[in-house]
Design an enzyme around this catalytic site. Structure first.
Site, mmCIF file in Angstrom:
data_model
loop_
_atom_site.group_PDB
_atom_site.id
_atom_site.type_symbol
_atom_site.label_atom_id
_atom_site.label_comp_id
_atom_site.label_asym_id
_atom_site.label_seq_id
_atom_site.Cartn_x
_atom_site.Cartn_y
_atom_site.Cartn_z
ATOM 1 N N HIS A 1 89.816 53.790 28.026
ATOM 2 C CA HIS A 1 89.022 52.894 28.869
ATOM 3 C C HIS A 1 89.891 51.958 29.714
ATOM 4 O O HIS A 1 89.589 50.776 29.864
ATOM 5 C CB HIS A 1 88.025 52.093 28.019
ATOM 6 C CG HIS A 1 87.027 52.951 27.296
ATOM 7 N ND1 HIS A 1 86.522 54.116 27.805
ATOM 8 C CD2 HIS A 1 86.431 52.794 26.075
ATOM 9 C CE1 HIS A 1 85.661 54.654 26.943
ATOM 10 N NE2 HIS A 1 85.600 53.876 25.888
ATOM 11 N N GLU B 1 77.702 58.207 28.067
ATOM 12 C CA GLU B 1 78.589 57.706 29.122
ATOM 13 C C GLU B 1 78.782 58.795 30.162
ATOM 14 O O GLU B 1 79.550 59.738 29.948
ATOM 15 C CB GLU B 1 79.937 57.308 28.519
ATOM 16 C CG GLU B 1 79.831 56.279 27.414
ATOM 17 C CD GLU B 1 81.039 56.337 26.465
ATOM 18 O OE1 GLU B 1 82.173 56.178 26.918
ATOM 19 O OE2 GLU B 1 80.832 56.560 25.262
ATOM 20 N N HIS C 1 79.047 51.684 29.254
ATOM 21 C CA HIS C 1 79.271 51.870 27.815
ATOM 22 C C HIS C 1 78.192 51.206 26.955
ATOM 23 O O HIS C 1 78.479 50.709 25.862
ATOM 24 C CB HIS C 1 80.662 51.332 27.451
ATOM 25 C CG HIS C 1 81.295 52.035 26.306
ATOM 26 N ND1 HIS C 1 80.853 51.900 25.018
ATOM 27 C CD2 HIS C 1 82.332 52.897 26.256
ATOM 28 C CE1 HIS C 1 81.621 52.637 24.218
ATOM 29 N NE2 HIS C 1 82.518 53.261 24.945
HETATM 30 C C1 BGC Z 1 84.901 56.757 22.902
HETATM 31 C C2 BGC Z 1 85.110 56.507 21.442
HETATM 32 C C3 BGC Z 1 85.596 55.105 21.282
HETATM 33 C C4 BGC Z 1 84.615 54.162 21.900
HETATM 34 C C5 BGC Z 1 85.125 52.765 21.847
HETATM 35 C C6 BGC Z 1 83.918 55.788 23.429
HETATM 36 O O1 BGC Z 1 83.746 55.987 24.797
HETATM 37 O O2 BGC Z 1 84.488 58.081 23.146
HETATM 38 O O3 BGC Z 1 86.049 57.397 20.880
HETATM 39 O O4 BGC Z 1 85.802 54.779 19.953
HETATM 40 O O5 BGC Z 1 84.395 54.504 23.236
HETATM 41 O O6 BGC Z 1 84.104 51.915 21.779
#
Ligand code: BGC
Length: 375
Positions: free
Chosen positions: A130, A340, A201
């Protein structure tokens, strides 16, 4: 007598719950939510003519709450989050946030573009997740502007921020329609070629946040293939048919039905944490239905429509109760799910995946819609 009075009261509670809601005027209202790094944080409340209410803020572009009715017309907040700005600082699970510059993972925190190798901060074992560690989209203050039925958030991600090339100008708008749909529109331009992958998210629980796990939710994902991952949750490059696997959601199936199956991909993800390849005819660049989720006790349904090629289905496997959110609710494992919409993870290192490189003079534009109903 007392018993009768109690029964009467019980009968009226749902009605009180409905009518007690102030008849909020449709439109957008802004209120102060605090300050961060000396900058004002504003909470924008978007209300439509059915009383559906979405609250978003310019810290991280976060969706703070979404209040939608069940099949009886009772409203609940279906978004995991916090009551205060402070609750979101820090926000390790990225609750409700816009994620970027690169949503999802970049293997070994590195990629090569136009002959130059870039190194990003690592925050997920060997990977960058991210967008990095410090000035990522989920934890910066955006400029906010109220619109007629929505709000626009603008952010300039400077050259070199989190190791990425180019000054990237990003704009995200949230619009609430009278069809109970939230339209999320992403735009960006750059002055140097750079990867970009932005997503939203939010963690949903359609029975209402804090109301237990999401294993009873019925999910349909419009995808015949997914991108299997290795032990670091990086795509292997394969586009694997879902047919015959516990990742086949082409027909509605409850999340809990197969989540603990002894299938290598579920073991690696500790549940669902996978990018699905959204079915799309070659001619279809526009919006398609990527997923539909139905919660049987409340009747609430969420549809996700998108222009993006992928959708990460994440079942909150890493939530462990340590984040205490709204009204003291501890968010435990699988108390929320994320859908997402995005480009595929680690695309800068997979030339076969749809490109995530935005060049000078190009305009990045993607749209996702969260549409709610109840039956
Ligand atoms: C990911 C997860 C991660 C999470 C974090 C998601 O987008 O796919 O692996 O733990 O984000 O909050």
């Amino acid at each position: 007598m007392i018993v009768r009075a109690l029964i009467l009261l019980l009968l009226f509670i749902p009605a009180i719950a409905i009518f007690a809601r102030p008849a909020a005027k449709p439109g957008v209202q802004a209120q102060t939510f605090g300050t961060h790094e000396g900058k004002p944080i504003t909470l924008y409340t978007l209300t439509n003519s059915h009383g559906v209410e979405v609250r978003v803020m310019n810290y991280g572009g976060i969706i703070v709450s979404i209040r939608v009715p069940d099949r009886e017309g009772r409203f609940a907040d279906v978004i995991l989050g916090h009551d205060t700005l402070e609750g979101y600082i820090p926000n390790p699970p990225y609750l409700g946030a816009i994620v970027g510059r690169y949503a999802n993972r970049i293997a070994n925190g590195t990629f090569t573009l136009e002959g130059k190798t870039y190194r990003l901060p690592k925050n997920d074992g060997p990977n960058t997740l991210h967008g990095g560690t410090t000035r990522t989209f989920d934890r910066v203050v955006w400029d906010g502007e109220a619109l007629k039925n929505g709000v626009a958030f603008m952010y300039l991600s400077k050259e070199g921020e989190e190791g990425f090339p180019g000054n990237l100008k990003v704009k995200v708008t949230y619009t609430l329609t009278d069809a109970n749909a939230i339209i999320i529109d992403y735009g960006a331009t750059t002055d140097k070629a750079t990867p970009i992958n932005v997503s939203q998210h939010s963690y949903f629980n359609l029975a209402g946040e804090g109301n237990g796990d999401i294993l009873n939710h019925e999910v349909m994902i419009n995808a015949d293939r997914f991108t299997p991952v290795d032990k670091n949750l990086i795509p292997t490059g394969e586009l694997r048919p879902v047919k015959g696997t516990p990742l086949d959601f082409t027909r509605p199936t409850t999340i809990g039905a197969r989540i603990n199956d002894n299938y290598e991909q579920l073991v690696l993800g500790r549940g669902y944490d996978h990018n699905f390849v959204v079915n799309r005819k070659p001619s279809q660049n526009d919006m398609v239905l990527a997923a539909r989720v139905h919660e049987p006790t409340s009747g609430r349904t969420l549809e996700v429509w998108t222009t993006q090629p992928g959708i990460q289905f994440y079942t909150g496997n890493f939530l462990d109760g340590s984040v205490v959110g709204k009204q003291g609710h501890a968010y435990k494992r699988r108390y929320g799910f994320c859908l997402e919409t995005q480009h595929f993870p680690d695309s800068p290192n997979h030339p076969d995946f749809p490109t995530t490189i935005l060049k000078t003079g190009e305009v990045f534009h993607e749209t996702t819609v969260f549409r709610f109903s109840a039956k």
